[in-house]
Design an enzyme around this catalytic site. Structure first.
Site, PDB file in Angstrom:
ATOM      1  N   ASN A  90       0.827  -1.222   0.000  1.00  0.00           N
ATOM      2  CA  ASN A  90       0.000   0.000   0.000  1.00  0.00           C
ATOM      3  C   ASN A  90       0.853   1.260   0.000  1.00  0.00           C
ATOM      4  O   ASN A  90       0.746   2.122   0.866  1.00  0.00           O
ATOM      5  CB  ASN A  90      -1.001   0.001   1.166  1.00  0.00           C
ATOM      6  CG  ASN A  90      -0.346  -0.089   2.530  1.00  0.00           C
ATOM      7  OD1 ASN A  90       0.793  -0.533   2.651  1.00  0.00           O
ATOM      8  ND2 ASN A  90      -1.060   0.337   3.554  1.00  0.00           N
ATOM      9  N   ASP A 301       3.468  -5.865  11.474  1.00  0.00           N
ATOM     10  CA  ASP A 301       2.596  -4.817  10.897  1.00  0.00           C
ATOM     11  C   ASP A 301       3.160  -3.430  11.230  1.00  0.00           C
ATOM     12  O   ASP A 301       2.420  -2.490  11.527  1.00  0.00           O
ATOM     13  CB  ASP A 301       1.154  -4.942  11.390  1.00  0.00           C
ATOM     14  CG  ASP A 301       0.176  -4.147  10.524  1.00  0.00           C
ATOM     15  OD1 ASP A 301       0.614  -3.532   9.530  1.00  0.00           O
ATOM     16  OD2 ASP A 301      -1.021  -4.135  10.847  1.00  0.00           O
TER      17      ASP A 301
HETATM   18  O1  DOR Z   1      -3.028  -0.289  11.215  1.00  0.00           O
HETATM   19  C1  DOR Z   1      -2.781  -0.481  10.049  1.00  0.00           C
HETATM   20  N1  DOR Z   1      -1.949   0.332   9.375  1.00  0.00           N
HETATM   21  N2  DOR Z   1      -3.362  -1.488   9.421  1.00  0.00           N
HETATM   22  C2  DOR Z   1      -3.283  -1.663   8.088  1.00  0.00           C
HETATM   23  O2  DOR Z   1      -3.863  -2.587   7.569  1.00  0.00           O
HETATM   24  C3  DOR Z   1      -2.531  -0.686   7.264  1.00  0.00           C
HETATM   25  C4  DOR Z   1      -1.507  -0.021   8.067  1.00  0.00           C
HETATM   26  C5  DOR Z   1      -0.895   1.187   7.404  1.00  0.00           C
HETATM   27  O3  DOR Z   1      -0.547   1.105   6.227  1.00  0.00           O
HETATM   28  O4  DOR Z   1      -0.727   2.199   8.086  1.00  0.00           O
END
Ligand code: DOR
Length: 424
Positions: A90, A301
């Site tokens: 992303n 994450d």
């Molecule tokens: O907390 C999150 N942050 N969950 C996600 O799925 C994306 C991520 C982000 O790109 O900041």
């Protein structure tokens, strides 16, 4: 030039064994007593383990370099003991073309701090409408495909993605969230959320997609990996699917076994994350899942955000928190597992899912690529935001006392971290 890691305890799949480790030309050349080399790294009181692999990091480049770059994120990774990380798609633009994927990999190589494995998008632009060019990206070495940040909403498109992915031998990794159920949500839907009077993310929004994709995996015979599981029922669903022999794997993030939704009672966006921090019973279930092998890997994450965005009101601030430099310590401090289990969750299990088991997570024996982490499991330290190498500061653990710290990290035999200090 040879490097010798001295006076440590080697910890890999075979168990523990005292011994020095000599490395030359990027591989382990000897494990034994009283070895010497051109560079000697002390490992007294430390474990010498296969390097860690993080299945889930946001490195923000291209597009959000003010929050993190591949170089700064790789530095944080190396300091956290990681020798390989899977970069989430992303970015802006996202990982749906060869050009972006190759750029991410090249910037990782230039930084030289850990192996950066670009994921590929499942759908073009992560918009959930048409499939990304799997074949072209897979031919370029991409193994994990995901629209992380959002889940693939359309079940037919997901079915086709699984069928196509199966034919190529790649793995689809799902961010499980039925987005119609989470519109406007800022935190877990539960007692705390009602008290604060803010819109909630119901657990079922995750669980419905976990259930759907288990069934689609059964239908297609294709593997599916579940990103950042956060609820007790999700863990149960995966446990059941594995008992049936389905090709499912799963990860959990440290914040989902260390923090609850109550952290948000002061409306502080530092604790806002997607999926959200859940309740004590969910934390207990995630821990059980990690202990019994239902959850295959700890993945951070790692989601850097600039301070200005995290200082916005709770409903406007973006979700996400740092994770790379605190993952080992939180795992040692909070899971109550023996060190062998912790390292399995951080190293060889995620290495297998990422498709890099030929070079990461390998037992420390002659001929193995020297991707190695040396950590002190007993060192107590306090987390501070300023003490982290990430370009962003959004750790929810500032001020927390934890146990376990990375001392040295080696990538292909080259020390990237010595005595906690990044070397590049
Ligand atoms: O907390 C999150 N942050 N969950 C996600 O799925 C994306 C991520 C982000 O790109 O900041």
């Amino acid at each position: 030039m040879s490097v010798v890691i001295k006076n440590g305890t080697v910890l890999d799949r075979r168990g523990e064994q005292r011994g020095d480790v000599r490395i030359a030309d990027g591989v382990v050349t000897e494990v034994g007593a009283n070895l010497s080399g051109d560079v000697e790294l002390d490992a007294s009181g430390c474990m010498v383990s296969p390097g860690f692999v993080d299945l889930h990091v946001h490195l923000r480049q291209p597009g959000r370099e003010e929050a993190e770059t591949i170089e700064t994120g790789s530095r944080a990774a190396a300091r956290g003991g990681f020798t390989a990380v899977v970069a989430m798609p992303n970015t802006e633009p996202p990982h749906d073309s060869l050009a972006v994927v190759q750029m991410v990999r090249r910037l990782g190589e230039q930084a030289g701090l850990c192996e950066v494995l670009p994921s590929g998008c499942i759908t073009m632009g992560r918009l959930g409408e048409t499939l990304a060019p799997f074949s072209e990206l897979a031919a370029a070495g991409v193994h994990i495909f995901t629209d992380d940040g959002t889940g693939v909403q359309d079940p037919l498109l997901m079915r086709r993605a699984l069928e196509y992915g199966k034919s190529l031998g790649i793995v689809l990794a799902q961010h499980c969230e039925v987005s119609r159920l989470t519109e406007g949500a800022v935190m877990h839907e539960g007692g705390c959320c009602s008290r604060l009077g803010v819109p909630g993310w119901p657990s079922v929004a995750e669980e419905l997609m976990v259930f759907r994709d288990i069934e689609l995996s059964r239908l297609t015979g294709a593997p599916v990996h579940f990103l950042h599981l956060s609820t007790a029922k999700s863990v149960d669903l995966v446990r059941g699917a594995k008992a049936e022999g389905l090709l499912v794997t799963a990860e959990a993030a440290p914040h989902h076994f260390t923090l609850t939704d109550e952290s948000l009672s002061g409306f502080d966006p530092i604790f806002k994350v997607n999926p959200p921090l859940r309740e004590a019973a969910d934390i207990a279930a995630v821990k059980r899942g990690l202990a019994d092998g239902t959850i295959d890997a700890i993945a951070t994450d790692h989601a850097p955000h600039v301070s200005e965005s995290k200082e916005m009101p709770l409903d406007q601030a973006p979700p996400g928190m740092l994770g790379l430099e605190t993952s080992l310590a939180l795992s040692i401090s909070e899971l109550g597992l023996d060190l062998g289990q912790v390292v399995a969750l951080l190293s060889w299990r995620p290495a297998a899912i990422a498709g890099v088991a030929d070079r990461h997570g390998r037992d420390i024996e002659v001929g193995a690529p020297a991707n190695i982490t040396v950590f002190d499991p007993d060192l107590n330290w306090r987390v501070t935001a300023a003490g982290l190498a990430s370009k962003s500061r959004n750790t929810p653990y500032a001020g927390r006392s934890v146990r376990g710290k990375v001392r040295h990290t080696l990538l292909r035999g080259i020390p990237t971290v010595i005595d906690g200090e990044a070397q590049r």
